[in-house]
Scaffold this motif. Structure first.
Motif, short mmCIF file in Angstrom:
data_model
loop_
_atom_site.label_atom_id
_atom_site.label_comp_id
_atom_site.label_asym_id
_atom_site.label_seq_id
_atom_site.Cartn_x
_atom_site.Cartn_y
_atom_site.Cartn_z
N ALA A 1 -2.00 -0.42 -11.63
CA ALA A 1 -1.01 -0.04 -10.61
C ALA A 1 0.41 -0.06 -11.14
CB ALA A 1 -1.14 -0.94 -9.39
N GLU A 2 0.68 -0.85 -12.16
CA GLU A 2 2.04 -0.87 -12.72
C GLU A 2 2.27 0.28 -13.69
OE1 GLU A 2 3.18 -4.67 -14.23
OE2 GLU A 2 2.69 -5.68 -12.36
N LEU A 3 1.21 0.97 -14.08
CA LEU A 3 1.32 2.08 -15.03
C LEU A 3 1.11 3.44 -14.38
CD1 LEU A 3 -0.83 0.52 -17.89
CD2 LEU A 3 1.66 0.52 -17.69
N HIS A 4 0.27 3.50 -13.36
CA HIS A 4 -0.07 4.76 -12.70
C HIS A 4 0.47 4.75 -11.28
CE1 HIS A 4 -2.41 7.98 -10.86
NE2 HIS A 4 -2.66 8.40 -12.10
N PRO A 5 1.14 5.83 -10.86
CA PRO A 5 1.64 5.88 -9.49
C PRO A 5 0.52 5.62 -8.47
CG PRO A 5 2.53 7.68 -10.74
CD PRO A 5 1.50 7.03 -11.62
N SER A 6 0.84 4.81 -7.49
CA SER A 6 -0.09 4.50 -6.42
C SER A 6 0.69 4.01 -5.21
CB SER A 6 -1.08 3.41 -6.86
OG SER A 6 -0.40 2.19 -7.07
N THR A 7 0.04 4.00 -4.06
CA THR A 7 0.72 3.47 -2.88
C THR A 7 0.92 1.96 -3.03
OG1 THR A 7 -1.39 3.31 -1.70
CG2 THR A 7 -0.07 5.31 -1.35
N LYS A 8 0.05 1.32 -3.80
CA LYS A 8 0.19 -0.13 -4.06
C LYS A 8 1.47 -0.43 -4.84
CE LYS A 8 -2.36 -4.03 -6.00
NZ LYS A 8 -3.63 -4.42 -6.61
N SER A 9 1.86 0.49 -5.70
CA SER A 9 3.04 0.29 -6.54
C SER A 9 4.18 1.22 -6.14
CB SER A 9 2.68 0.50 -8.00
OG SER A 9 2.16 1.80 -8.20
N ALA A 10 4.30 1.50 -4.85
CA ALA A 10 5.32 2.43 -4.36
C ALA A 10 6.74 1.93 -4.64
CB ALA A 10 5.14 2.68 -2.87
N ASP A 11 6.90 0.62 -4.85
CA ASP A 11 8.23 0.10 -5.19
C ASP A 11 8.65 0.56 -6.59
OD1 ASP A 11 6.10 -1.52 -6.08
OD2 ASP A 11 7.44 -3.22 -6.41
N ILE A 12 7.68 0.78 -7.47
CA ILE A 12 7.95 1.26 -8.83
C ILE A 12 7.98 2.79 -8.87
CG2 ILE A 12 7.15 1.26 -11.23
CD1 ILE A 12 5.61 -1.33 -10.58
N PHE A 13 7.11 3.42 -8.10
CA PHE A 13 6.96 4.88 -8.08
C PHE A 13 7.38 5.41 -6.71
CE2 PHE A 13 3.79 3.20 -11.07
CZ PHE A 13 4.19 3.85 -12.22
N PRO A 14 8.66 5.72 -6.52
CA PRO A 14 9.18 6.12 -5.20
C PRO A 14 8.48 7.32 -4.57
CG PRO A 14 10.98 5.79 -6.76
CD PRO A 14 9.70 5.67 -7.53
N LYS A 15 7.94 8.24 -5.38
CA LYS A 15 7.28 9.42 -4.81
C LYS A 15 6.07 9.03 -3.97
CE LYS A 15 8.69 12.86 -8.14
NZ LYS A 15 8.31 13.87 -9.10
N MET A 16 5.51 7.86 -4.23
CA MET A 16 4.32 7.42 -3.51
C MET A 16 4.65 6.79 -2.15
SD MET A 16 2.00 8.43 -5.55
CE MET A 16 0.50 7.72 -4.89
N ARG A 17 5.90 6.46 -1.91
CA ARG A 17 6.31 5.75 -0.69
C ARG A 17 6.00 6.51 0.58
NH1 ARG A 17 12.11 3.81 -2.88
NH2 ARG A 17 11.28 2.28 -4.35
N SER A 18 6.21 7.80 0.56
CA SER A 18 6.10 8.57 1.80
C SER A 18 4.74 9.25 1.96
CB SER A 18 7.20 9.63 1.86
OG SER A 18 7.07 10.50 0.76
N LEU A 19 3.81 9.02 1.06
CA LEU A 19 2.50 9.69 1.16
C LEU A 19 1.59 8.97 2.16
CD1 LEU A 19 1.76 10.59 -2.57
CD2 LEU A 19 2.67 12.06 -0.77
N SER A 20 1.13 9.70 3.14
CA SER A 20 0.21 9.15 4.14
C SER A 20 -1.23 9.30 3.65
CB SER A 20 0.38 9.93 5.45
OG SER A 20 -0.06 11.27 5.27
N ASP A 21 -2.16 8.74 4.40
CA ASP A 21 -3.58 8.91 4.07
C ASP A 21 -3.96 10.39 4.12
OD1 ASP A 21 -4.00 6.23 3.59
OD2 ASP A 21 -4.96 5.83 5.52
#
Length: 163
Positions: A115-135
């Motif tokens: 999760a710290e290397l690959h964008p995910s909703t779990k790591s949305a604090d590191i990967f901002p693009k993942m913050r707004s993605l819904s299910d």
């Protein structure tokens, strides 16, 4: 000046043609083509034309930087083609498994979190693009990944062979 205007009109016209053809592509796909594996039990789902368009847009915006054409830039030997997805642990060759991966990514053998290397909703604090993605967004992205081999054949995920 006149040549620049003509060239700009040509470019705008070309963009309109490409845009229209991409929009109609999702609508023109038959239900058989839009039928995608939903889970590991063999259930399937038929993507709507809207999900097809949305998945492509979201994939390009959120994943396309590292996965152009289904290739994995950090490891070109491992792409998003069906064979590679099916051999992962756990297999990632269906919508639910890909959604799980996009929420909690693990190494290919499933042994550790990445999760710290690959964008995910779990790591949305590191990967901002993942913050707004819904299910629903993750569903559309996963559908796009699984639909592409049907549209592009073995080129999708073909890695260094094609790109």
């Amino acid at each position: 000046m006149k040549k620049q205007i003509s060239f700009m009109h040509f470019v705008l016209g070309l963009c309109a043609i490409i845009s229209c053809s991409n929009t109609s592509l999702a609508i023109d796909l038959d239900e058989t083509t839009r039928t995608i594996p939903l889970d590991s039990s063999g259930s399937t789902v038929i993507l709507t034309p809207e999900q097809v368009k949305r998945g492509k847009r979201l994939f390009n915006a959120s994943c396309g930087q590292c996965h152009v054409g289904g290739v994995t830039k950090t490891n070109p030997n491992l792409g998003l083609e069906p064979d590679a997805l099916s051999l992962a642990t756990p297999p990632r060759d269906n919508i639910n498994a890909l959604i799980d991966y996009l929420k909690n990514p693990t190494s290919y053998d499933g042994s550790e979190s990445i999760a710290e290397l690959h964008p995910s909703t779990k790591s949305a604090d590191i990967f901002p693009k993942m913050r707004s993605l819904s299910d629903e967004d993750l569903f559309a992205i996963s559908g796009h990944i699984l639909l592409q081999p049907k549209l592009g054949g073995e080129k999708w995920g073909g890695g260094k062979i094609y790109y």
